[in-house]
Design a protein around this motif. Sequence first.
Motif, PDB file in Angstrom:
ATOM      1  N   SER A   1       0.757  -1.190  -0.028  1.00  0.00           N
ATOM      2  CA  SER A   1       0.163   0.090  -0.056  1.00  0.00           C
ATOM      3  C   SER A   1       0.795   1.123  -0.086  1.00  0.00           C
ATOM      4  O   SER A   1       0.539   2.219  -0.519  1.00  0.00           O
ATOM      5  CB  SER A   1      -0.898   0.017   1.392  1.00  0.00           C
TER       6      SER A   1
ATOM      7  N   GLU B   1      -0.950  -3.729   5.289  1.00  0.00           N
ATOM      8  CA  GLU B   1      -2.358  -3.319   4.726  1.00  0.00           C
ATOM      9  C   GLU B   1      -2.953  -4.378   3.983  1.00  0.00           C
ATOM     10  O   GLU B   1      -2.519  -4.663   3.207  1.00  0.00           O
ATOM     11  CB  GLU B   1      -2.411  -1.988   4.262  1.00  0.00           C
TER      12      GLU B   1
ATOM     13  N   ASP C   1      -8.437  -2.811   3.468  1.00  0.00           N
ATOM     14  CA  ASP C   1      -7.913  -1.465   4.212  1.00  0.00           C
ATOM     15  C   ASP C   1      -7.705  -0.694   3.422  1.00  0.00           C
ATOM     16  O   ASP C   1      -8.185   0.589   3.349  1.00  0.00           O
ATOM     17  CB  ASP C   1      -6.419  -1.895   4.892  1.00  0.00           C
TER      18      ASP C   1
ATOM     19  N   LYS D   1     -10.688   0.609   1.768  1.00  0.00           N
ATOM     20  CA  LYS D   1     -11.436   1.710   2.615  1.00  0.00           C
ATOM     21  C   LYS D   1     -10.859   3.371   2.546  1.00  0.00           C
ATOM     22  O   LYS D   1     -11.628   4.167   2.502  1.00  0.00           O
ATOM     23  CB  LYS D   1     -11.261   1.139   4.254  1.00  0.00           C
ATOM     24  N   LYS D   2      -9.560   3.164   2.569  1.00  0.00           N
ATOM     25  CA  LYS D   2      -9.019   4.492   2.390  1.00  0.00           C
ATOM     26  C   LYS D   2      -9.229   5.214   1.194  1.00  0.00           C
ATOM     27  O   LYS D   2      -9.550   6.175   1.036  1.00  0.00           O
ATOM     28  CB  LYS D   2      -7.332   4.332   2.554  1.00  0.00           C
TER      29      LYS D   2
ATOM     30  N   SER E   1     -12.789   6.603   0.886  1.00  0.00           N
ATOM     31  CA  SER E   1     -12.879   7.847   1.894  1.00  0.00           C
ATOM     32  C   SER E   1     -12.176   9.056   1.410  1.00  0.00           C
ATOM     33  O   SER E   1     -12.325  10.168   1.986  1.00  0.00           O
ATOM     34  CB  SER E   1     -12.217   7.431   3.411  1.00  0.00           C
ATOM     35  N   ASN E   2     -11.627   9.044   0.104  1.00  0.00           N
ATOM     36  CA  ASN E   2     -10.929  10.080  -0.193  1.00  0.00           C
ATOM     37  C   ASN E   2     -11.885  10.523  -1.634  1.00  0.00           C
ATOM     38  O   ASN E   2     -12.143   9.990  -2.421  1.00  0.00           O
ATOM     39  CB  ASN E   2      -9.294   9.527  -0.810  1.00  0.00           C
TER      40      ASN E   2
END
Lengths: 150, 131
Positions: free
Chosen positions: B45, B69, B73, B76-77, B80-81
């Motif tokens: 990642s 990660e 994971d 998810k990141k 959320s961006n």
Amino acid sequence: METNKLYRFIVVEDSKTQRIMMEHVLQVAFPGCIVENFDNGKDAITRIQSNNFDMVLTDLHLNIRDEYNGWSVMECAYYAGKPVIILSGASILERAKLWTKYSAFNKNRIKFLAKPVTVENILKNVLDIVNNNEEEITILRRLTNKLRKL
Amino acid sequence: MKTIENTEITRVLMLVDDNPLNLQLLQANIEATNFDCFILTHENSQELFVSLRSVIPDIFLLDVCMPNETGFDIAKKLKSNKLFKDIPIIFITSLDNIDDIMKGYDLGAVKYMSIPGFLQNTESILKSIIN
């Protein structure tokens, strides 16, 4: 720049992967074009001074430290009368925009793109410059013809 | 006049898999198709997020089981961006129990498949997602 001509692009970027990507993107969008890659300002400026190219795409923050950074590349290309596309981090870009604002730069010849950037956005800006230049050339040709008739 | 509509646009794919052999296999397979793209490969990642500082890709291809990660994971990141939340994610993994598959889709993946499944239909999968 004319529609049927083969473009010559100069790409200045310290990341090898991104240089290769830019070359691929430009060659697919402008078949037959020539893309010259540089990872440092010094070699790029030497090449720009020969003046045989159409456009420069440069990062402002080049990790390879020499006396020439991305700013020098931008200035050199601009004063050679060529269009420049600046690709850089948002914070550096804001300073660059401010600097060009107070330096009376011709905004039609300089484009700023904040990283991260999409391929589509890069190409839109390249085409914007190409098409603006075509329009300018057409207007100049018309004026020249009118002057000849007089 | 050349416009963005009549210009061929290269698609950028970002692959993440901790196994370099899988990365090579997937890259070679995608490059062998007629789908014009540029592939950026990453073994974790951290490498992916370095690339994402410069380029916004068209598709993410993520392995799930990775040290530090996982693919979940990372997804998810990404979701959320605001810059990356709308970019399609494909999970390519050997995890095939229903809970993992459901989790993958819940995280916003457009496809969840095994490597052989992806290799068999690479071109049609990528084209259908881009179109």
